[in-house]
Motif scaffolding. Sequence first.
Motif, PDB file in Angstrom:
ATOM      1  N   PRO A 101      24.176  11.712  -4.262  1.00 42.80           N
ATOM      2  CA  PRO A 101      22.803  12.034  -4.661  1.00 42.80           C
ATOM      3  C   PRO A 101      22.334  11.136  -5.791  1.00 42.80           C
ATOM      4  O   PRO A 101      23.131  10.634  -6.591  1.00 42.80           O
ATOM      5  N   LYS A 102      21.022  10.946  -5.870  1.00 38.05           N
ATOM      6  CA  LYS A 102      20.455  10.064  -6.877  1.00 38.05           C
ATOM      7  C   LYS A 102      20.773  10.549  -8.281  1.00 38.05           C
ATOM      8  O   LYS A 102      21.041   9.753  -9.181  1.00 38.05           O
ATOM      9  N   GLY A 103      20.753  11.878  -8.490  1.00 35.80           N
ATOM     10  CA  GLY A 103      21.030  12.419  -9.818  1.00 35.80           C
ATOM     11  C   GLY A 103      22.434  12.099 -10.298  1.00 35.80           C
ATOM     12  O   GLY A 103      22.652  11.812 -11.479  1.00 35.80           O
ATOM     13  N   VAL A 104      23.395  12.127  -9.375  1.00 36.27           N
ATOM     14  CA  VAL A 104      24.778  11.815  -9.747  1.00 36.27           C
ATOM     15  C   VAL A 104      24.906  10.356 -10.152  1.00 36.27           C
ATOM     16  O   VAL A 104      25.573  10.009 -11.140  1.00 36.27           O
ATOM     17  N   LEU A 105      24.243   9.476  -9.396  1.00 36.60           N
ATOM     18  CA  LEU A 105      24.313   8.045  -9.704  1.00 36.60           C
ATOM     19  C   LEU A 105      23.659   7.739 -11.052  1.00 36.60           C
ATOM     20  O   LEU A 105      24.170   6.931 -11.828  1.00 36.60           O
ATOM     21  N   ILE A 106      22.539   8.381 -11.330  1.00 39.73           N
ATOM     22  CA  ILE A 106      21.888   8.176 -12.626  1.00 39.73           C
ATOM     23  C   ILE A 106      22.782   8.672 -13.754  1.00 39.73           C
ATOM     24  O   ILE A 106      22.899   8.039 -14.810  1.00 39.73           O
TER      25      ILE A 106
END
Length: 278
Positions: A23-28
């Motif tokens: 997910p994008k949140g994890v990568l950020i």
Amino acid sequence: MTLTSSIPLRTRTARRQRRSGLPKGVLIGVELAVPVALVAVWWFASASSTNAFFPPLRVILERLVQLLGTPRFIADVASSVGNLALSFALACLIGLVLGAALGLVRPLSWLLEPTLHFFRAIPPVALVPIFVSLIGFGNETRILSITIASVFPVLISTIDGIRGADPTLGMVGRVYRLSGSERLLQVVLPAAGPRILSGVQVSLITAFVVMIASEMLGSSTGLGAATLLAQQSFAIADMWAGILLLGVIGYLSTALFTVFRRRVLRWYIASQEQEKNS
């Protein structure tokens, strides 16, 4: 809507997925965790430092906060950022216009490209002393140095992007009876957009490096000059504060451009993801 941007976009949920599938949140969070961890290591490793040239990070940050409250330091930061923004904008404009002309008009390209590649091969920082000798140490010298040094990545990427565009797009433009300017603005440039913006990103990095170099050669204003003066005056905490702020400005500039690039090329990114997932 341009012909190239008419490619259907993926849904918002699918667009938030990266190549890794996370997910994008994890990568950020991972992206933020690395610099935070580095700062934490620096903080604790330097906490008991007694070396005059490597003060504790706490001392550097305290000094940075103090400097940001002084009008002279704020003026230096504003001068650097202003020169960077103006020169970068000029370089993008000149590179885009001249690159489009050279990419579309082959005789003009044959005439000028050898000379352009000659000047492109010169290291950007090497141009700074030349302009200082010809013009002096004024603000115009720094703007000229940054602009000329950073125009070549945009110029070359624009030429390559236009020449590498799919010929089918030109045929489609003629079928729709688009005028020459409409084909350029709605077909050719959007198709060359990924390569052009890659060159613009390189240009931004080049502009930032030359900005610092131009301020360190005989200039009395700018963040680069302030950092060099602090080093020469043995104000080590001030020097580290200037270096730290330069890093922050460089990071924020790159991050803002990355967001801009993703917004402009969202159709291209979505189409690439569709091809990989099909």
